[in-house]
Design a protein around this motif. Structure first.
Motif, PDB file in Angstrom:
ATOM      1  N   TRP A  32     -21.968  11.002  34.353  1.00 34.77           N
ATOM      2  CA  TRP A  32     -20.644  10.802  33.745  1.00 34.77           C
ATOM      3  C   TRP A  32     -20.762  10.521  32.246  1.00 34.77           C
ATOM      4  O   TRP A  32     -19.921  10.949  31.463  1.00 34.77           O
ATOM      5  N   MET A  35     -21.310  13.817  30.698  1.00 31.24           N
ATOM      6  CA  MET A  35     -20.057  14.576  30.746  1.00 31.24           C
ATOM      7  C   MET A  35     -19.059  14.027  29.731  1.00 31.24           C
ATOM      8  O   MET A  35     -18.379  14.802  29.029  1.00 31.24           O
ATOM      9  N   LEU A  38     -19.975  15.110  26.226  1.00 27.11           N
ATOM     10  CA  LEU A  38     -19.682  16.542  26.020  1.00 27.11           C
ATOM     11  C   LEU A  38     -18.171  16.784  25.878  1.00 27.11           C
ATOM     12  O   LEU A  38     -17.719  17.496  24.970  1.00 27.11           O
ATOM     13  N   ILE A  39     -17.404  16.193  26.793  1.00 34.14           N
ATOM     14  CA  ILE A  39     -15.962  16.453  26.797  1.00 34.14           C
ATOM     15  C   ILE A  39     -15.305  15.835  25.555  1.00 34.14           C
ATOM     16  O   ILE A  39     -14.436  16.448  24.925  1.00 34.14           O
ATOM     17  N   ALA A  42     -16.080  17.969  22.647  1.00 33.75           N
ATOM     18  CA  ALA A  42     -15.337  19.228  22.780  1.00 33.75           C
ATOM     19  C   ALA A  42     -13.886  19.029  22.403  1.00 33.75           C
ATOM     20  O   ALA A  42     -13.296  19.844  21.686  1.00 33.75           O
ATOM     21  N   ILE A  43     -13.299  17.920  22.887  1.00 32.24           N
ATOM     22  CA  ILE A  43     -11.881  17.679  22.580  1.00 32.24           C
ATOM     23  C   ILE A  43     -11.684  17.427  21.089  1.00 32.24           C
ATOM     24  O   ILE A  43     -10.816  18.017  20.443  1.00 32.24           O
ATOM     25  N   VAL A  45     -13.591  18.187  18.506  1.00 29.88           N
ATOM     26  CA  VAL A  45     -13.874  19.331  17.640  1.00 29.88           C
ATOM     27  C   VAL A  45     -12.901  20.481  17.925  1.00 29.88           C
ATOM     28  O   VAL A  45     -12.369  21.108  17.013  1.00 29.88           O
ATOM     29  N   THR A  90     -22.288  25.838  30.077  1.00 30.94           N
ATOM     30  CA  THR A  90     -22.194  24.471  30.581  1.00 30.94           C
ATOM     31  C   THR A  90     -23.515  24.031  31.227  1.00 30.94           C
ATOM     32  O   THR A  90     -23.949  22.881  31.050  1.00 30.94           O
ATOM     33  N   PHE A  94     -25.236  20.869  29.568  1.00 34.74           N
ATOM     34  CA  PHE A  94     -25.392  19.679  30.423  1.00 34.74           C
ATOM     35  C   PHE A  94     -26.855  19.303  30.580  1.00 34.74           C
ATOM     36  O   PHE A  94     -27.246  18.153  30.369  1.00 34.74           O
TER      37      PHE A  94
END
Lengths: 233, 279
Positions: A32, A35, A38-39, A42-43, A45, A90, A94
């Motif tokens: 987690w 994750m 990463l998320i 991603a959000i 940027v 991914t 990951f």
């Protein structure tokens, strides 16, 4: 704080919370964390992603990463990379970030758990026929009977063994490196573990690259094989 | 080595969720941004190429126009040089012609002035000559000369031809009773008597002799009677000589006004019925 002791081979053995069958292990926790990083990136940027020529450094970094992934996919599949980018990318991100974070003290890579690598390998195992069928329809299954139906068991066996190989290769590399670092810290606590850590980062990225590239090769083998048969005499 | 099946399932779900989220938040947006940028760059490149071609075309047009303008400028310059040369030639010729005309006029003026100078010189010299003669004769005139003059005048009366005698007689007849005798010196009574006796043969009735003195006669006697004049005087001789001199000049210089240039000694004809009796 030592989460994973030397005699514990997998972070799955570290149970943080448990309600009946629901067990929150260290594997899940660090999964987690990876994750979330990463998320979040991603959000942050992706929200400011712009088509201008003047872009932020983070967008520039992610564009380099994404375009490199797409370029690799394009080279292997000889096809447009749009269908495969999410899955293959991914996998790479990951596994790569899970391995990179090894330099953080107290962190245990989720990929050093056989459960995680098995889950990823099973994902690849199912992704191959899914991509094959979506690309070629039911003709995908003909591949199992090529060149003759006698080869069907070997094809099926190949599917399982290569999935098993994916699983074991990643787990073995990361887990053994983790253990080697732990042992070296006990034996030679100065300097040498640093070198091994640097080597570990390289190994981690190489393993992430190998895992995702092999997944792409497996997928491409079923999408391109049918095309080559279809184009054949 | 064991596999925790709950974690296994959770990891599969985690991975699928991660794929979905990254696809939505990362790949789609980044790829879209990259594609948009690539399309923008391509369109800008296309626009730049179009502009470059357009600029090249404009450059060619401008070079063509410049070439034409240069040629036109050169042509105008050549024309201007030719025109300037022709104008220079024309002006030079004009100036040359004017210079020649001026020189010709100057020569003419010079010649005219020279002629006029000669004419004035001639007239003036004539006047000087005559005034000198007149002065010399005036200085020489005296009583003895006067005596000779009377004798000469009487001699002339007596020596007149028939026609002259007839004219004298007729005029003396026409005159009522007075005959004017003009002389440079006052006539003595004997001299008057000598003249009257000389006129005697022409008189049909008695007349009175009226004597008049005019020094400008220099020397000599004039008999004036009713439109007739019988004269013998140096003045008359000089007038006759001067008249002849001026007549000769008039023939040579018709444009010179001798009446104005000749001085005050114009001869008085006074309607005499015959030319003067020159001595």
């Amino acid at each position: 704080m030592e989460i994973l002791s030397l005699n514990q081979i997998s972070p799955d053995q570290v149970v943080l919370l448990q309600w009946g069958v629901v067990r929150i292990t260290a594997t899940l926790l660090y999964t987690w964390v990876v994750m979330a990083i990463l998320i979040l990136v991603a959000i942050l940027v992706g929200r400011k992603a712009t088509a201008d020529t003047a872009i932020s450094r983070w967008q520039n970094l992610l564009e380099v990463v994404v375009s490199s992934i797409r370029e690799q996919i394009r080279e292997i599949s000889q096809d447009e990379p749009d269908h495969y980018t999410a899955f293959i990318g991914t996998l790479f991100l990951f596994i790569g970030l899970s391995n990179l974070l090894l330099i953080v003290p107290g962190y245990v890579a989720p990929t050093s758990s056989l459960t995680t690598t098995a889950a990823l390998a099973v994902c690849v195992f199912f992704a191959v026929p899914i991509y094959g069928i979506s690309k070629n329809g039911l003709a995908y299954f003909k591949e199992y009977f090529q060149p003759t139906f006698i080869f069907f068991p070997f094809h099926v066996m190949g599917e399982f063994t290569r999935t098993l190989a994916l699983m074991i290769r990643l787990f073995g590399n990361i887990m053994s490196h983790d253990k080697v670092i732990a042992i070296l810290l006990a034996v030679t606590p100065l300097f040498f573990p640093i070198v091994m850590h640097a080597l570990g980062l390289l190994i981690g990225m190489v393993q992430a690259y190998i895992f995702s590239i092999l997944a792409m090769v497996y997928i491409a083998s079923v999408t391109q094989a049918h095309e080559s048969h279809g184009r054949g005499p | 080595m064991h596999i925790d099946w709950f974690v296994f399932a959770a990891q599969i779900i985690n991975f699928l969720i991660l794929v979905a989220l990254l696809k939505y938040f990362l790949y789609d947006r980044i790829v879209k941004a990259m594609d948009a940028r690539q399309a923008g760059i391509a369109s800008r490149m296309e626009e730049a190429e179009r502009l470059r071609q357009e600029a090249g075309r404009h450059l060619q047009e401008m070079e063509e126009k410049k070439r034409q303008l240069d040629a036109r400028v050169q042509e105008i310059l050549n024309q201007a040089v030719r025109d300037a040369g022709a104008e220079k030639e024309r002006l030079l010729a004009l100036a040359n012609e004017e210079a020649q005309e001026s020189r010709r006029r100057w020569k003419e003026t010079l010649a005219r002035e020279r002629e006029a100078f000669y004419d004035r010189l001639r007239l003036t010299s004539g006047e000087i000559i005559f005034s000198t003669i007149r002065r010399i004769l005036g200085d020489m005139a005296d009583a003895a000369l006067e005596e000779h003059v009377v004798d000469t005048f009487v001699g002339r009366i007596r020596g007149m031809d028939e026609q002259a005698q007839e004219l004298l007689r007729r005029s003396l007849d026409d005159s009522r009773s007075e005959v004017t005798l003009v002389s440079a010196f006052e006539l003595r009574p004997d001299q008057q008597e000598k003249i009257l006796s000389a006129l005697g043969p022409f008189l049909s009735h008695d007349v009175t002799l009226r004597c008049e003195v005019r020094p400008e006669l220099i020397s000599g006697i004039e008999l004036v009677s009713q439109g007739y004049r019988l004269a013998w005087s140096v003045q008359r001789h000089l007038e006759t000589l001067e008249e002849a001199f001026k007549e000769a000049l008039r023939e040579e210089l018709p444009e010179v006004n001798l009446e104005n240039a000749g001085g005050e000694d114009a001869p008085a004809q006074e309607g005499s019925r015959q030319p003067h009796q020159s001595g």
